[in-house]
Design a protein around this motif. Sequence first.
Motif, PDB file in Angstrom:
ATOM      1  N   LYS A   1       0.934  -0.983   0.157  1.00 26.97           N
ATOM      2  CA  LYS A   1      -0.017  -0.094  -0.233  1.00 26.97           C
ATOM      3  C   LYS A   1       0.905   1.333   0.070  1.00 26.97           C
ATOM      4  O   LYS A   1       1.933   1.177   0.600  1.00 26.97           O
ATOM      5  CB  LYS A   1      -0.975   0.088   1.043  1.00 26.97           C
ATOM      6  CG  LYS A   1      -0.365   0.112   2.658  1.00 26.97           C
ATOM      7  CD  LYS A   1      -1.546  -0.166   3.463  1.00 26.97           C
ATOM      8  CE  LYS A   1      -0.744   0.035   5.099  1.00 26.97           C
ATOM      9  NZ  LYS A   1      -1.851   0.147   5.985  1.00 26.97           N
ATOM     10  N   TRP A   2       0.456   2.262  -0.738  1.00 24.08           N
ATOM     11  CA  TRP A   2       1.092   3.589  -0.794  1.00 24.08           C
ATOM     12  C   TRP A   2       0.695   4.488   0.523  1.00 24.08           C
ATOM     13  O   TRP A   2      -0.197   4.493   0.921  1.00 24.08           O
ATOM     14  CB  TRP A   2       0.500   4.215  -2.079  1.00 24.08           C
ATOM     15  CG  TRP A   2       1.009   5.747  -2.284  1.00 24.08           C
ATOM     16  CD1 TRP A   2       2.315   6.089  -2.437  1.00 24.08           C
ATOM     17  CD2 TRP A   2       0.156   6.863  -2.264  1.00 24.08           C
ATOM     18  NE1 TRP A   2       2.266   7.393  -2.623  1.00 24.08           N
ATOM     19  CE2 TRP A   2       1.309   7.873  -2.445  1.00 24.08           C
ATOM     20  CE3 TRP A   2      -1.126   7.096  -2.199  1.00 24.08           C
ATOM     21  CZ2 TRP A   2       0.815   9.294  -2.444  1.00 24.08           C
ATOM     22  CZ3 TRP A   2      -1.527   8.558  -2.212  1.00 24.08           C
ATOM     23  CH2 TRP A   2      -0.837   9.355  -2.303  1.00 24.08           C
ATOM     24  N   THR A   3       2.012   4.860   1.084  1.00 29.77           N
ATOM     25  CA  THR A   3       1.712   5.726   2.451  1.00 29.77           C
ATOM     26  C   THR A   3       1.995   7.286   2.052  1.00 29.77           C
ATOM     27  O   THR A   3       1.815   7.871   3.180  1.00 29.77           O
ATOM     28  CB  THR A   3       3.011   5.187   3.194  1.00 29.77           C
ATOM     29  OG1 THR A   3       4.062   5.612   2.494  1.00 29.77           O
ATOM     30  CG2 THR A   3       2.878   3.713   3.539  1.00 29.77           C
ATOM     31  N   GLY A   4       1.476   7.729   0.896  1.00 34.37           N
ATOM     32  CA  GLY A   4       1.657   9.342   0.594  1.00 34.37           C
ATOM     33  C   GLY A   4       0.178   9.733   1.095  1.00 34.37           C
ATOM     34  O   GLY A   4      -0.681   8.815   1.825  1.00 34.37           O
ATOM     35  N   LYS A   5       0.187  11.015   0.953  1.00 32.40           N
ATOM     36  CA  LYS A   5      -1.015  11.881   1.103  1.00 32.40           C
ATOM     37  C   LYS A   5      -1.486  12.496   0.063  1.00 32.40           C
ATOM     38  O   LYS A   5      -0.858  12.363  -1.050  1.00 32.40           O
ATOM     39  CB  LYS A   5      -0.835  12.794   2.099  1.00 32.40           C
ATOM     40  CG  LYS A   5       0.271  13.997   1.870  1.00 32.40           C
ATOM     41  CD  LYS A   5       0.587  14.867   3.066  1.00 32.40           C
ATOM     42  CE  LYS A   5       1.547  16.334   2.711  1.00 32.40           C
ATOM     43  NZ  LYS A   5       2.938  15.276   2.238  1.00 32.40           N
ATOM     44  N   SER A   6      -2.917  12.901   0.111  1.00 33.13           N
ATOM     45  CA  SER A   6      -3.550  13.496  -0.950  1.00 33.13           C
ATOM     46  C   SER A   6      -2.712  14.568  -1.571  1.00 33.13           C
ATOM     47  O   SER A   6      -2.097  15.522  -0.841  1.00 33.13           O
ATOM     48  CB  SER A   6      -4.868  13.967  -0.517  1.00 33.13           C
ATOM     49  OG  SER A   6      -5.706  14.576  -1.772  1.00 33.13           O
ATOM     50  N   GLY A   7      -2.676  14.761  -3.023  1.00 32.59           N
ATOM     51  CA  GLY A   7      -1.800  15.760  -3.303  1.00 32.59           C
ATOM     52  C   GLY A   7      -0.589  15.481  -3.844  1.00 32.59           C
ATOM     53  O   GLY A   7       0.237  15.997  -4.750  1.00 32.59           O
ATOM     54  N   ASP A   8       0.130  14.371  -3.107  1.00 32.88           N
ATOM     55  CA  ASP A   8       1.440  13.808  -3.713  1.00 32.88           C
ATOM     56  C   ASP A   8       1.659  13.320  -5.181  1.00 32.88           C
ATOM     57  O   ASP A   8       2.627  13.091  -5.448  1.00 32.88           O
ATOM     58  CB  ASP A   8       1.918  13.010  -2.668  1.00 32.88           C
ATOM     59  CG  ASP A   8       2.113  13.214  -1.091  1.00 32.88           C
ATOM     60  OD1 ASP A   8       2.186  14.715  -1.127  1.00 32.88           O
ATOM     61  OD2 ASP A   8       2.465  12.644  -0.427  1.00 32.88           O
ATOM     62  N   ASP A   9       0.373  13.138  -5.581  1.00 35.66           N
ATOM     63  CA  ASP A   9       0.655  12.359  -6.952  1.00 35.66           C
ATOM     64  C   ASP A   9       0.185  13.341  -8.140  1.00 35.66           C
ATOM     65  O   ASP A   9       0.127  13.098  -9.195  1.00 35.66           O
ATOM     66  CB  ASP A   9      -0.559  11.353  -7.279  1.00 35.66           C
ATOM     67  CG  ASP A   9      -2.055  11.998  -6.884  1.00 35.66           C
ATOM     68  OD1 ASP A   9      -2.278  13.413  -6.552  1.00 35.66           O
ATOM     69  OD2 ASP A   9      -3.021  11.304  -6.959  1.00 35.66           O
ATOM     70  N   SER A  10       0.360  14.741  -7.834  1.00 32.36           N
ATOM     71  CA  SER A  10       0.345  15.916  -8.843  1.00 32.36           C
ATOM     72  C   SER A  10       1.483  17.059  -8.479  1.00 32.36           C
ATOM     73  O   SER A  10       1.645  17.322  -7.524  1.00 32.36           O
ATOM     74  CB  SER A  10      -1.125  16.531  -8.879  1.00 32.36           C
ATOM     75  OG  SER A  10      -1.347  17.446  -9.651  1.00 32.36           O
ATOM     76  N   LYS A  11       2.040  17.372  -9.488  1.00 33.44           N
ATOM     77  CA  LYS A  11       3.319  18.404  -9.488  1.00 33.44           C
ATOM     78  C   LYS A  11       3.061  19.114 -10.557  1.00 33.44           C
ATOM     79  O   LYS A  11       2.460  18.982 -11.687  1.00 33.44           O
ATOM     80  CB  LYS A  11       4.485  17.616  -9.545  1.00 33.44           C
ATOM     81  CG  LYS A  11       4.695  16.569  -8.418  1.00 33.44           C
ATOM     82  CD  LYS A  11       4.932  16.955  -7.081  1.00 33.44           C
ATOM     83  CE  LYS A  11       5.194  15.656  -6.341  1.00 33.44           C
ATOM     84  NZ  LYS A  11       5.412  16.316  -4.869  1.00 33.44           N
ATOM     85  N   THR A  12       3.444  20.491 -10.300  1.00 30.20           N
ATOM     86  CA  THR A  12       3.443  21.627 -11.440  1.00 30.20           C
ATOM     87  C   THR A  12       4.692  21.893 -11.723  1.00 30.20           C
ATOM     88  O   THR A  12       5.703  21.798 -11.134  1.00 30.20           O
ATOM     89  CB  THR A  12       2.792  22.899 -10.902  1.00 30.20           C
ATOM     90  OG1 THR A  12       3.107  23.310  -9.928  1.00 30.20           O
ATOM     91  CG2 THR A  12       1.298  22.344 -10.738  1.00 30.20           C
TER      92      THR A  12
END
Length: 362
Positions: free
Chosen positions: A215-226
């Motif tokens: 399971k991925w242990t990141g948080k919301s928003g970690d999957d998008s970069k600008t």
Amino acid sequence: YTYNGQDYESDYPKPVIQLHPGTLKITKEITGSLTEAEKKALEETLRFKVTLNGKEETYSLDQFEQENGIYTLKIEGLSPNTQYSVTESGAEVPGYILTQTPTGGTATGTIEKDATVTAAFTNDYAPDTGSLVIEKTVNGLDEKALEELKNELSFTISDGDDNSNNDVIISKTKLGEDIWNAAWKDNKFTYTVSNLRAGAYTVTETGYDDLENYKWTGKSGDDSKTANVSAGGSAEVSFENNYESKTAALTITKVINGTPFGDGRDDFSFKITKTDEPGKDTVYYVHINGANSETITLPTGEYTVTELDNQNYECTDNEQTVNLTSNGATVTFTNTRDDTKIPSDSGATQNLPNWKNPDGKL
């Protein structure tokens, strides 16, 4: 006039001087990679300053006639040897390299008698591009799970114009297996996307959180970069994904103070309750004989471990909480034997019969 005492009035045509007038024809063509919206915006900003023998006048593109993508404006009735200058302005479009013909956007010359002179303007627009480097680091996966991730992972590069047709997809399917695999070195991925128009981009990764045993242990928003791509420059976005196993080993250790009985009285039972799933009643059991350890593989999460009552032993702390992570966990229970209890065949369970013989004796 008066003639012989009479008043007369006569009309005569005015004398005509033939000047052999000339004509200035201005043409405009827009070529290149502009979108329809960008071209329409450009049409509204273009201006042409026309100077004829020192007299200036400015024209907009809506004063031109259009046919087959060519805009044309004619200025007629010009006297012979008219000196002209036509200068274009408002031709720049952000994100594009402009090539103007004539160079500098100005045409000059002389219009002879009976002549039609064309001042032809062509603007070619090429995307002003840069590059974008996508980097990704993966931590916590075994070799099998990393291969699973490579098959599922993809990146979407969007320029924010709400047109998904302009999105760039980076994945194993889109790039091909050879290019995709070459971008990976151990647990790191690096890939450069070239020829992106200058501007702001959003890079979103998908398929990173759908692994069978991790399971991925990141948080919301970690999957998008600008990132902002500049003309001739290189921008970079970095993703770091950490994973932990969906299961882990829980070890229960039994410590006995003193000498064990050495029989069935040394059997210990433990109830393991998962506490981070509201509304669910997930329970596991473990049994240990003597001063030993037992390991059970469970889904990661929060648990309460309760030692069930063994009447042959005293236990001062029979309930413990544990956070089971991918690294595993160990809980230890310490018991002291109690020689005052009545031994029984079951050892861990004390039998208290309540029946009597016919003579009234037990």
